[in-house]
Design a protein around this motif. Structure first.
Motif: not given
Length: 201
Positions: A40-59
């Motif tokens: 789903a994310i790759n489809k969004a990126i291929a459609a020219g959308k800007i996708v941001l996601a969290a890196a994680g909180n475990d250091g």
């Protein structure tokens, strides 16, 4: 995260595409890759959308979370209010931008109480707001041609803009803050020139 939750997230991304959104902000992190969510994310990126996601909180106890580990996603780490490493992000990678913005000691109202929270999920929401402001400001002046606008409204283009908005911070992170570009003593012509230059790359 239960499988049914990742299914719902995938469906939400698909719905966002039908609404022709510009930005998809994913304030979440998974230990394991989910193929349906990745698709789903790759489809969004291929459609020219800007996708941001969290890196994680475990250091340094865990690597980057999924889907922030997807190389096409803008993975966001957490800084404190002074642009320093907030101490919760996974280590910066040598071959990536390692963007970060405010994500620690954020005052919130939660269930009727005033609390202070930290997390790369908060930083991701802040970064999404910065991206939205950048889109609005940069595209309003009519300086960009059609190709440059298309580049701006993409993960690759926003990666270039975030780099322009960044200052090098400690531990290999880049601190994304609008005032790194829009400063009082810099002329609007110079700012426009810098934006056009990065979008030509």
């Amino acid at each position: 995260m239960p499988q049914e939750d990742t299914n719902l997230i995938s469906k939400a991304i698909q719905w966002a595409l039908t609404q022709d959104v510009d930005i998809i902000s994913l304030s979440l992190g998974l230990d394991l890759r989910d193929p349906e969510l990745d698709a789903a994310i790759n489809k969004a990126i291929a459609a020219g959308k800007i996708v941001l996601a969290a890196a994680g909180n475990d250091g340094n106890n865990k690597p980057r979370a999924h889907p922030g580990r997807n190389r096409n996603v803008l993975c966001i780490h957490a800084s404190n209010g002074k642009g320093k490493d907030g101490g919760i992000s996974p280590r910066a990678l040598d071959n990536d931008d390692n963007f970060m913005t405010l994500g620690t000691a954020i005052p919130l109202s939660w269930k009727g109480k005033e609390v202070v929270k930290s997390g790369t999920s908060f930083a991701t929401a802040v970064a999404a707001a910065i991206a939205a402001d950048a889109l609005a400001i940069i595209s309003r002046d009519g300086l960009l041609n059609e190709d440059q606008l298309k580049r701006l409204y993409s993960c690759d283009g926003m990666r270039l803009i975030f780099a322009l908005l960044s200052s090098q911070s400690d531990n290999g992170y880049k601190y994304v803050a609008p005032w790194n570009l829009w400063v009082r003593d810099r002329s609007s012509e110079l700012i426009q020139h810098q934006i056009l230059e990065v979008l030509r790359r």
